[in-house]
Design an enzyme around this catalytic site. Structure first.
Site, PDB file in Angstrom:
ATOM      1  N   THR A   1       0.855  -1.188   0.000  1.00 14.37           N
ATOM      2  CA  THR A   1       0.000   0.000   0.000  1.00 14.37           C
ATOM      3  C   THR A   1       0.888   1.234   0.000  1.00 14.37           C
ATOM      4  OG1 THR A   1      -0.161   0.300   2.394  1.00 14.37           O
ATOM      5  CG2 THR A   1      -1.727  -1.255   1.374  1.00 14.37           C
TER       6      THR A   1
ATOM      7  N   THR B   1       0.680   4.116   1.576  1.00 15.05           N
ATOM      8  CA  THR B   1       0.963   4.717   2.881  1.00 15.05           C
ATOM      9  C   THR B   1       2.021   3.922   3.634  1.00 15.05           C
ATOM     10  OG1 THR B   1      -1.309   5.536   2.956  1.00 15.05           O
ATOM     11  CG2 THR B   1      -0.089   5.564   5.020  1.00 15.05           C
ATOM     12  N   CYS B   2       1.921   2.621   3.592  1.00 10.50           N
ATOM     13  CA  CYS B   2       2.914   1.776   4.275  1.00 10.50           C
ATOM     14  C   CYS B   2       4.289   1.966   3.649  1.00 10.50           C
ATOM     15  CB  CYS B   2       2.503   0.306   4.214  1.00 10.50           C
ATOM     16  SG  CYS B   2       0.928  -0.042   5.025  1.00 10.50           S
ATOM     17  N   ALA B   3       4.339   1.959   2.342  1.00  3.99           N
ATOM     18  CA  ALA B   3       5.603   2.159   1.637  1.00  3.99           C
ATOM     19  C   ALA B   3       6.191   3.526   1.978  1.00  3.99           C
ATOM     20  CB  ALA B   3       5.395   2.012   0.133  1.00  3.99           C
TER      21      ALA B   3
ATOM     22  N   SER C   1       5.784   5.232   4.733  1.00  2.47           N
ATOM     23  CA  SER C   1       6.304   5.259   6.107  1.00  2.47           C
ATOM     24  C   SER C   1       7.673   4.584   6.184  1.00  2.47           C
ATOM     25  CB  SER C   1       5.311   4.628   7.087  1.00  2.47           C
ATOM     26  OG  SER C   1       5.280   3.229   6.985  1.00  2.47           O
TER      27      SER C   1
END
Length: 165
Positions: free
Chosen positions: A57, A59-61, A63
């Site tokens: 995803t 957002t995860c990437a 972060s």
């Protein structure tokens, strides 16, 4: 149980983040080379646990990229990026992105980390993955800061995390 949202829709985790001032729950996670990583392996260093659903995803990437950038400037601090992604996927992502300041760890096998840290999503389309959260652990293994991101598509508050170190 903690109530969070996914694009505004309510979902729940199986528990709450560890309490500040208490010993961090032990963990046994899998590194990208399939060896095991335990909490005690990191004793003597501050830890930022960057916990999230999946590197697949945006957002995860984001972060992981941001913490990789920040980790290069932090003294005696390791950033552990923890998800239920397979270790191979974690290694592929970091290799393709040139990220070498963070340590990716997988909870894919049994999900015990997610349950111990209260981040396993209980219901909704992301059930059994981890919620987006941050836990800081000091050199003695004590929890000093936590952040449960209330809306899972949002990034953590990086400034608050860095101030908490």
């Amino acid at each position: 149980m903690t109530k969070i949202t996914l694009k505004g829709n309510p979902i729940n985790t199986v528990g709450k983040l560890p309490k500040i001032g208490k010993k961090a729950p032990k963990f046994n996670l899998i590194k990208s080379d399939l060896s095991k990583a335990k909490l005690k392996d990191f004793r003597g260093s501050k830890l930022i646990l960057n916990i999230f659903p999946s590197l697949d995803t945006g957002t995860c990437a984001a972060s992981v990229r941001r913490f990789n950038k920040e980790a290069g400037n932090l003294e005696n601090t390791k950033v552990l990026c923890i998800s239920r992604d397979l270790p191979f996927a974690q290694a592929r992502f970091c290799g393709a992105e040139g990220l070498d300041n963070v340590i990716t760890l997988s909870d894919f096998a049994k999900g015990k980390f997610g349950k111990a840290y209260g981040v396993t999503i209980k219901d909704g389309p992301l059930a059994n993955l981890h919620s987006r959260a941050i836990v800081i652990i000091n050199e003695e293994g004590e929890v000093t800061y936590t952040q449960q991101v209330p809306e899972i598509v949002d990034e953590p508050n990086y400034e608050d995390v860095l101030k908490a170190l």
